[in-house]
Write a protein that holds these residues in place. Sequence first.
Motif, PDB file in Angstrom:
ATOM      1  N   GLN A  92       3.137  -0.273   4.484  1.00 46.32           N
ATOM      2  CA  GLN A  92       3.659  -1.922   5.150  1.00 46.32           C
ATOM      3  C   GLN A  92       5.632  -0.895   5.370  1.00 46.32           C
ATOM      4  OE1 GLN A  92       2.940  -5.721   4.086  1.00 46.32           O
ATOM      5  NE2 GLN A  92       1.168  -5.394   3.727  1.00 46.32           N
ATOM      6  N   ILE A 101       9.009   5.682   8.612  1.00 48.32           N
ATOM      7  CA  ILE A 101       7.795   5.148   8.927  1.00 48.32           C
ATOM      8  C   ILE A 101       7.342   4.215  10.444  1.00 48.32           C
ATOM      9  CG2 ILE A 101       5.360   4.060   8.334  1.00 48.32           C
ATOM     10  CD1 ILE A 101       6.307   5.806   5.827  1.00 48.32           C
ATOM     11  N   HIS A 128       1.134  -1.392  -0.022  1.00 48.08           N
ATOM     12  CA  HIS A 128      -0.109  -0.034   0.247  1.00 48.08           C
ATOM     13  C   HIS A 128       0.643   1.540  -0.013  1.00 48.08           C
ATOM     14  CE1 HIS A 128      -2.982  -3.164   0.511  1.00 48.08           C
ATOM     15  NE2 HIS A 128      -2.724  -3.067   2.064  1.00 48.08           N
ATOM     16  N   SER A 129       2.043   1.018  -0.921  1.00 48.64           N
ATOM     17  CA  SER A 129       2.864   2.144  -0.723  1.00 48.64           C
ATOM     18  C   SER A 129       2.846   3.318  -1.582  1.00 48.64           C
ATOM     19  CB  SER A 129       4.405   1.964  -0.113  1.00 48.64           C
ATOM     20  OG  SER A 129       5.087   2.717  -0.218  1.00 48.64           O
ATOM     21  N   PRO A 188      -5.167   9.335   4.688  1.00 43.97           N
ATOM     22  CA  PRO A 188      -4.395   7.940   5.244  1.00 43.97           C
ATOM     23  C   PRO A 188      -4.286   5.904   5.301  1.00 43.97           C
ATOM     24  CG  PRO A 188      -4.004   9.503   6.765  1.00 43.97           C
ATOM     25  CD  PRO A 188      -5.706   9.982   6.185  1.00 43.97           C
ATOM     26  N   VAL A 189      -3.649   5.415   4.436  1.00 40.74           N
ATOM     27  CA  VAL A 189      -3.833   4.305   4.019  1.00 40.74           C
ATOM     28  C   VAL A 189      -2.675   3.920   4.705  1.00 40.74           C
ATOM     29  CG1 VAL A 189      -3.638   2.734   2.636  1.00 40.74           C
ATOM     30  CG2 VAL A 189      -4.664   4.114   2.064  1.00 40.74           C
ATOM     31  N   GLN A 190      -2.916   2.615   5.601  1.00 41.29           N
ATOM     32  CA  GLN A 190      -1.837   1.906   6.105  1.00 41.29           C
ATOM     33  C   GLN A 190      -1.102   1.481   5.195  1.00 41.29           C
ATOM     34  OE1 GLN A 190      -2.094   2.833   9.812  1.00 41.29           O
ATOM     35  NE2 GLN A 190       0.221   1.729  10.137  1.00 41.29           N
ATOM     36  N   GLY A 223       5.721   5.118  12.779  1.00 40.53           N
ATOM     37  CA  GLY A 223       4.308   5.148  12.665  1.00 40.53           C
ATOM     38  C   GLY A 223       3.422   6.009  12.032  1.00 40.53           C
ATOM     39  N   ARG A 238      -4.106  11.042  -0.590  1.00 37.43           N
ATOM     40  CA  ARG A 238      -3.522   9.796   0.179  1.00 37.43           C
ATOM     41  C   ARG A 238      -3.602  10.951   1.341  1.00 37.43           C
ATOM     42  NH1 ARG A 238      -0.407   4.922  -0.377  1.00 37.43           N
ATOM     43  NH2 ARG A 238      -2.250   3.744  -1.619  1.00 37.43           N
ATOM     44  N   VAL A 284       2.172   7.734   9.001  1.00 35.31           N
ATOM     45  CA  VAL A 284       1.572   7.467   7.578  1.00 35.31           C
ATOM     46  C   VAL A 284       2.356   8.076   6.531  1.00 35.31           C
ATOM     47  CG1 VAL A 284       1.241   4.860   8.204  1.00 35.31           C
ATOM     48  CG2 VAL A 284      -0.330   7.187   8.037  1.00 35.31           C
TER      49      VAL A 284
END
Length: 318
Positions: A114, A169, A37-38, A110-112, A173, A106, A175
């Motif tokens: 990895q 990140i 999801h980046s 925001p989207v989490q 944390g 985004r 994002v």
Amino acid sequence: MHMVATPNRKMQRVLQASMVLTFAYVVATFVFGLRAHSLALISEAGHNLSDLFAILLSFVAVYFQSRPATDQKTFGYQRAGVLAAFVNAVTLVVLSAWIAIEAIHRLAAPVQVQPRLMMYVAAAGVLMNGTIALLLWRFSGDVNIRSVFLHMLGDTLSTAAVIIGGAAILFTGMVWIDPVLSIIIALMILWSSISIIRETLNILLEGTPRSVQLIAVREAMQSVSGVIDVHDLHVWSLGSHSHALASHVTIDERPMSECADILNGLNKTLHDRFHITHTTIQFETTGCETTHGCSSPPELEAVGAHDHHHHHGHSHSH
């Protein structure tokens, strides 16, 4: 002939290997970018796609440069790479706009992501881009290859930025770092694309090459012994590194056999100082004002000398 072909073949092999590696990495960054999801990784896929096009253009240029001119293509295929570069750059402008719009969405929602997966893929990218840059560096004396080398070097740095972003990140944390990184990458793509568009448009519109000053060319030509005046002067690019010139040159009256020395002097000066390899020079002599196709001597002309010459140059066919 054989001496020229060998480095060309080596160059083509390096470019082929670079294309295969870059294509594999474009697929990897896009697929893993979706998985993680980046958006930064997906932007990186876009950035690497621009590299793939740049390498492909260089490959095509190296191939076409060796092709001879024909009766249909009297200048050969020198503009093929320029036209492809223009299309490529316009596509990249659209791509960078899409990345920026996605990044703004985004930031709003925001989207989490990895971060570990981001870092692993980006680390592979740094290794690959760095390797290609190193391979190309050996041939960076060729200006066509040097542009690709700089492209890959820039890409190595932007991929390293994704690793730093992934680490940030992971530890904080936050994002929002991911879309901000992708905006920075989009701006890098935009910046390099606009410079390519400007350069290729100038060539396609027959503009004076950016590395050449017309005043300096005129002065250099007039400094050649026997030359009185230079007018109706045009300099343009055939390809990205091949320049041509057409001009009328007024010389003093002398035997025809001595004109060859002036012509050789002009061609040598143009080649050595401005890398102009293709010239069309029309001689005119003083003392023939009444003859069609000759310009009147500079000392007989009024203030509007330049206007007269320019008009004269276009008023008759040759």
